[in-house]
Design an enzyme around this catalytic site. Structure first.
Site, mmCIF file in Angstrom:
data_model
loop_
_atom_site.group_PDB
_atom_site.id
_atom_site.type_symbol
_atom_site.label_atom_id
_atom_site.label_comp_id
_atom_site.label_asym_id
_atom_site.label_seq_id
_atom_site.Cartn_x
_atom_site.Cartn_y
_atom_site.Cartn_z
ATOM 1 N N ASP A 24 0.886 -1.169 0.000
ATOM 2 C CA ASP A 24 0.000 0.000 0.000
ATOM 3 C C ASP A 24 0.917 1.211 0.000
ATOM 4 O OD1 ASP A 24 -1.576 2.189 0.620
ATOM 5 O OD2 ASP A 24 -2.763 1.127 2.135
ATOM 6 N N ASP A 80 -6.557 -0.693 -1.942
ATOM 7 C CA ASP A 80 -5.490 0.308 -2.048
ATOM 8 C C ASP A 80 -4.107 -0.325 -2.124
ATOM 9 O OD1 ASP A 80 -5.318 -0.643 0.514
ATOM 10 O OD2 ASP A 80 -5.571 1.301 1.495
ATOM 11 N N GLN A 117 2.729 4.292 2.694
ATOM 12 C CA GLN A 117 2.296 3.674 3.961
ATOM 13 C C GLN A 117 3.060 2.404 4.356
ATOM 14 O OE1 GLN A 117 -2.094 3.250 4.914
ATOM 15 N NE2 GLN A 117 -1.676 1.082 4.625
ATOM 16 N N GLY A 150 19.141 -5.705 0.994
ATOM 17 C CA GLY A 150 19.155 -7.166 0.864
ATOM 18 C C GLY A 150 17.907 -7.790 0.292
ATOM 19 N N TYR A 153 0.684 0.612 15.115
ATOM 20 C CA TYR A 153 -0.213 0.447 13.985
ATOM 21 C C TYR A 153 0.255 1.281 12.798
ATOM 22 C CZ TYR A 153 -4.247 0.230 11.004
ATOM 23 O OH TYR A 153 -5.062 0.030 9.914
ATOM 24 N N LYS A 201 -2.257 -2.349 7.620
ATOM 25 C CA LYS A 201 -2.250 -3.790 7.829
ATOM 26 C C LYS A 201 -1.458 -4.527 6.794
ATOM 27 C CE LYS A 201 -6.318 -4.070 7.499
ATOM 28 N NZ LYS A 201 -6.062 -2.805 6.829
ATOM 29 N N ARG A 261 -10.002 0.792 10.064
ATOM 30 C CA ARG A 261 -8.907 1.131 10.966
ATOM 31 C C ARG A 261 -8.163 -0.116 11.447
ATOM 32 N NH1 ARG A 261 -9.478 6.539 12.363
ATOM 33 N NH2 ARG A 261 -11.414 7.381 11.590
ATOM 34 N N TYR A 291 -2.006 -2.461 19.098
ATOM 35 C CA TYR A 291 -1.216 -1.722 18.123
ATOM 36 C C TYR A 291 -2.022 -0.622 17.419
ATOM 37 C CZ TYR A 291 2.282 -5.304 18.770
ATOM 38 O OH TYR A 291 3.215 -6.141 19.300
HETATM 39 P P1 13P Z 1 -5.326 -0.484 4.589
HETATM 40 O O1 13P Z 1 -4.490 -1.359 5.474
HETATM 41 O O2 13P Z 1 -5.878 -1.208 3.421
HETATM 42 O O3 13P Z 1 -4.576 0.764 4.221
HETATM 43 O O4 13P Z 1 -6.600 -0.058 5.395
HETATM 44 C C1 13P Z 1 -6.488 0.761 6.489
HETATM 45 C C2 13P Z 1 -7.798 0.805 7.194
HETATM 46 O O5 13P Z 1 -7.938 0.193 8.201
HETATM 47 C C3 13P Z 1 -8.872 1.600 6.608
HETATM 48 O O6 13P Z 1 -9.994 1.671 7.457
HETATM 49 MG MG MG Z 2 -4.298 2.107 2.910
HETATM 50 MG MG MG Z 3 -4.939 -2.161 1.881
#
Ligand code: 13P
Ligand code: MG
Ligand code: MG
Ligand code: 13P
Length: 376
Positions: free
Chosen positions: A13, A54, A96, A105, A230, A233, A267, A349
């Site tokens: 992302d 994304d 991100q 590496g 955090y 993800k 989130r 997190y």
């Molecule tokens: P991504 O990890 O896809 O960027 O999503 C973040 C998120 O939690 C949006 O609510």
């Molecule tokens: Mg995102």
């Molecule tokens: Mg994503």
């Protein structure tokens, strides 16, 4: 003997359009151009650029093996160049997933997720590549179990002599960073004891016990464990080989007819159903979700990627999508309550602990109050 082919599936992302809901075409075009250049230079046999929500996904074929510096550096450069464009367009969360300023590496621990496998191409080599958004590593546990260990999903485990010997699962303990190999069918209860907790134990590979061949590989990165906080993800990827000594294409897709609950919605803090969709519908927008999975089917031909076919672009998955919407609706009614919201330990997190810290001084010991207290 033909040279083994390596399939590297790498995703990151590097900026959402709009918010976390989708991919801007300019990033895909830039990735396409950069990879076309690498292909002409001879580093790649072939490539395909895709997006799930994304996350920008790169499917690369080459003969340089797993964890190869040239290939991982190439993917890193693609993500870095696309991040520059994302910054220019002020896309959301530009860069991100790039947790490090410079490449060193290989991609391990640097943010992007990846799955790789190296094998000798069979006379026909059908593969399915899954990408998911708004979920995390571990989301593949249930479908991989069903593909490779559940005869109610994979008829071949009963019917086909090549599948009848079962499969070996490699399970990673993401907290302790250790692995265990467990054989299906004999050890399925042991296997399920672990993989039923996908936040801690993730299936990283599956092997055919009849031939020893790699059957599946998935990304296992947990960004929060790398960064300690955090940072978005680990929207994961998974490669599965099909037919002959492996499950049929339809057996590989069948587990996704049940939209199972995964963590990672809104989130990164909510459970939601994993909805199988076409590439065009991989644009999670309701409450940033519900979580999506796409499946790209390819036939390999000396490393050339013949495809993709958009495997969930099929009316036979309409009912799964409908069910996912019903489950999503039901869960949404819980609002900020568990089990829609992740359990407290898994919120460690996220930004929630900051709220707790702010209120910490307001807590008193647990005795009944003797004096009336000031109004809240
Ligand atoms: P991504 O990890 O896809 O960027 O999503 C973040 C998120 O939690 C949006 O609510
Ligand atoms: Mg995102
Ligand atoms: Mg994503
Ligand atoms: P074919 O007979 O077309 O190879 O199909 C095999 C099969 O049963 C797939 O499910």
């Amino acid at each position: 003997m033909a040279e083994p082919i390596t399939l590297s599936v790498i995703k990151a992302d590097i900026g959402g359009y709009v918010g976390h809901s989708g991919m801007h075409p300019a990033l895909m075009e830039a990735a396409q151009e950069r990879l076309e250049f690498a292909r002409r230079q001879g580093d790649l046999i072939d490539f395909h650029v895709t997006a799930c929500g994304d996350d920008l996904g790169l499917v690369l074929t080459h003969t340089l093996g797993n964890d190869n510096e040239i290939i991982h550096k190439l993917a890193w450069q693609v993500f870095a160049e696309c991040t520059d464009i994302a910054k220019e367009l002020k896309l959301y969360g530009a860069g991100q997933d790039l947790l490090s300023d410079a490449f060193s590496g290989n991609m391990k621990g640097m943010g992007p997720g990846y799955a790789e496998m190296t094998f000798e191409e069979r006379p026909a080599e059908p593969i399915i590549i899954f990408f998911a958004d708004k979920t995390s590593a571990g989301a593949w546990n249930l479908p991989l179990y069903r593909m490779f260990a559940d005869p109610f999903t994979t008829a071949g485990l009963v019917i086909s002599p090549e599948l009848h010997q079962g499969f070996c699962f490699v399970v990673l303990d993401v907290k302790e960073n250790r692995t265990i190999e467990l054989n299906a069918p004999e050890e399925i209860y042991d296997l399920l004891a672990y993989i039923g907790s996908p936040g801690r134990y993730t299936i990283s590979q599956v092997y055919s016990r009849a031939t020893g061949d790699i059957a599946a590989a998935s990304s296992t990165q947990r960004l929060s464990l790398i960064a300690g906080k955090y940072v978005g993800k680990d929207d994961p990827v998974c490669i599965v080989r099909s037919q002959s000594q492996f499950p049929a294409v339809g057996e590989i897709l069948e587990p996704f007819a049940t939209p199972h609950l995964v963590e990672g919605w809104m989130r990164g803090s909510h459970h939601g159903p994993l909805m199988p969709v076409s590439v065009a519908q991989a644009t999670p927008s309701r409450f940033d979700g519900p979580p999506r999975v796409i499946a790209l089917g390819f036939q390999l031909a000396q490393g050339r990627l013949i495809g993709p076919r958009d495997m969930f672009d099929d009316p036979s998955f309409d009912e799964a999508r409908h069910q996912a919407n019903l489950i999503a609706e039901y869960l949404r009614r819980h609002g900020p309550f568990e089990p829609h919201r992740l359990p407290l330990a898994d919120m460690e997190y996220t930004t929630l602990p900051q709220i707790g810290q702010k209120l910490e001084h307001r807590w008193r010991d647990g005795k009944d109050k003797e004096e009336p207290v000031a109004a809240f």
